[in-house]
Design a protein around this motif. Structure first.
Motif: not given
Length: 115
Positions: A53, A55-56, A58-63, A87, A89-90
Protein backbone atom coordinates in the motif's frame (compact mmCIF):
# COMPACT_ATOMS: atom_id res chain seq x y z
CA UNK A 1 13.97 16.51 14.97
CA UNK A 2 14.45 19.40 17.34
CA UNK A 3 12.18 18.96 20.31
CA UNK A 4 12.73 21.11 23.40
CA UNK A 5 15.57 23.49 22.60
CA UNK A 6 15.05 27.22 22.31
CA UNK A 7 15.67 29.26 19.18
CA UNK A 8 18.65 30.91 20.87
CA UNK A 9 20.39 27.52 20.94
CA UNK A 10 20.40 27.30 17.14
CA UNK A 11 23.39 28.67 15.24
CA UNK A 12 22.65 32.20 14.03
CA UNK A 13 22.49 30.98 10.42
CA UNK A 14 19.55 28.66 11.21
CA UNK A 15 17.43 30.83 13.48
CA UNK A 16 15.26 32.24 10.67
CA UNK A 17 14.53 28.82 9.15
CA UNK A 18 14.59 26.29 11.99
CA UNK A 19 12.03 25.58 14.68
CA UNK A 20 11.30 23.06 17.41
CA UNK A 21 8.23 21.23 18.61
CA UNK A 22 8.37 23.22 21.84
CA UNK A 23 8.27 26.50 19.90
CA UNK A 24 5.37 25.35 17.73
CA UNK A 25 3.30 23.83 20.55
CA UNK A 26 4.26 26.50 23.13
CA UNK A 27 5.00 23.74 25.65
CA UNK A 28 7.64 21.15 26.34
CA UNK A 29 7.31 17.70 24.81
CA UNK A 30 8.00 14.50 26.77
CA UNK A 31 10.66 12.87 24.57
CA UNK A 32 10.01 9.22 25.50
CA UNK A 33 6.31 9.62 24.61
CA UNK A 34 7.27 11.31 21.34
CA UNK A 35 9.75 8.55 20.49
CA UNK A 36 7.15 5.88 21.23
CA UNK A 37 4.58 7.59 19.00
CA UNK A 38 7.07 8.09 16.15
CA UNK A 39 8.19 4.46 16.21
CA UNK A 40 4.57 3.29 16.38
CA UNK A 41 3.60 5.41 13.35
CA UNK A 42 6.69 4.32 11.40
CA UNK A 43 5.87 0.68 12.17
CA UNK A 44 2.26 1.17 11.06
CA UNK A 45 3.39 2.70 7.77
CA UNK A 46 6.06 0.02 7.29
CA UNK A 47 3.36 -2.64 7.65
CA UNK A 48 1.28 -0.81 5.04
CA UNK A 49 4.26 -0.73 2.67
CA UNK A 50 4.89 -4.45 3.19
CA UNK A 51 1.22 -5.07 2.38
CA UNK A 52 1.71 -3.27 -0.96
CA UNK A 53 0.00 0.00 0.00
CA UNK A 54 2.85 2.44 -0.63
CA UNK A 55 0.77 4.52 -3.05
CA UNK A 56 -1.75 5.23 -0.26
CA UNK A 57 1.08 6.48 1.96
CA UNK A 58 2.53 8.57 -0.89
CA UNK A 59 -0.92 10.12 -1.46
CA UNK A 60 -1.11 11.03 2.25
CA UNK A 61 2.37 12.56 2.11
CA UNK A 62 1.45 14.63 -0.91
CA UNK A 63 -1.79 15.91 0.65
CA UNK A 64 0.10 17.04 3.75
CA UNK A 65 3.22 18.31 1.98
CA UNK A 66 3.45 22.09 2.38
CA UNK A 67 6.30 22.17 -0.15
CA UNK A 68 4.10 21.36 -3.16
CA UNK A 69 3.37 24.47 -5.23
CA UNK A 70 6.18 26.49 -3.66
CA UNK A 71 9.50 27.68 -5.03
CA UNK A 72 12.34 25.71 -3.49
CA UNK A 73 16.09 25.35 -3.48
CA UNK A 74 17.33 21.79 -3.06
CA UNK A 75 20.93 21.31 -1.92
CA UNK A 76 22.44 17.95 -2.81
CA UNK A 77 26.04 18.01 -1.64
CA UNK A 78 27.68 20.95 -3.45
CA UNK A 79 24.93 21.13 -6.10
CA UNK A 80 21.74 23.17 -5.95
CA UNK A 81 18.51 22.81 -7.89
CA UNK A 82 16.06 25.71 -7.92
CA UNK A 83 12.49 25.50 -9.09
CA UNK A 84 8.87 24.91 -8.20
CA UNK A 85 7.92 21.77 -6.27
CA UNK A 86 5.15 20.24 -8.39
CA UNK A 87 4.27 16.91 -6.81
CA UNK A 88 5.51 13.60 -5.48
CA UNK A 89 5.95 10.69 -7.85
CA UNK A 90 4.53 7.22 -7.08
CA UNK A 91 7.80 6.26 -5.36
CA UNK A 92 7.68 9.33 -3.07
CA UNK A 93 10.34 11.44 -4.83
CA UNK A 94 9.81 15.21 -4.97
CA UNK A 95 9.33 16.51 -8.52
CA UNK A 96 10.78 19.99 -9.04
CA UNK A 97 10.28 21.98 -12.25
CA UNK A 98 13.38 24.11 -12.83
CA UNK A 99 13.34 27.59 -14.36
CA UNK A 100 14.46 25.94 -17.61
CA UNK A 101 11.38 23.70 -17.66
CA UNK A 102 13.16 20.50 -16.77
CA UNK A 103 11.44 18.19 -14.27
CA UNK A 104 13.97 17.02 -11.66
CA UNK A 105 13.28 13.96 -9.51
CA UNK A 106 14.62 14.57 -5.99
CA UNK A 107 15.16 11.52 -3.79
CA UNK A 108 17.41 13.16 -1.18
CA UNK A 109 18.79 16.54 -0.22
CA UNK A 110 18.07 19.58 1.90
CA UNK A 111 14.97 21.42 0.69
CA UNK A 112 14.53 25.08 1.55
CA UNK A 113 11.27 26.83 0.72
CA UNK A 114 11.92 30.25 -0.78
CA UNK A 115 10.04 33.18 0.64
Amino acid sequence: LDVNISASEFPESLRKNATTLKAQLVRSVHRPDLAEKLVSELDRDYQRICAGNFEDIADEWERQCTTIGRNVTVSIGPSQIRGRAESLDPAGALLVRTEHGRLERIIGGDVQIEK
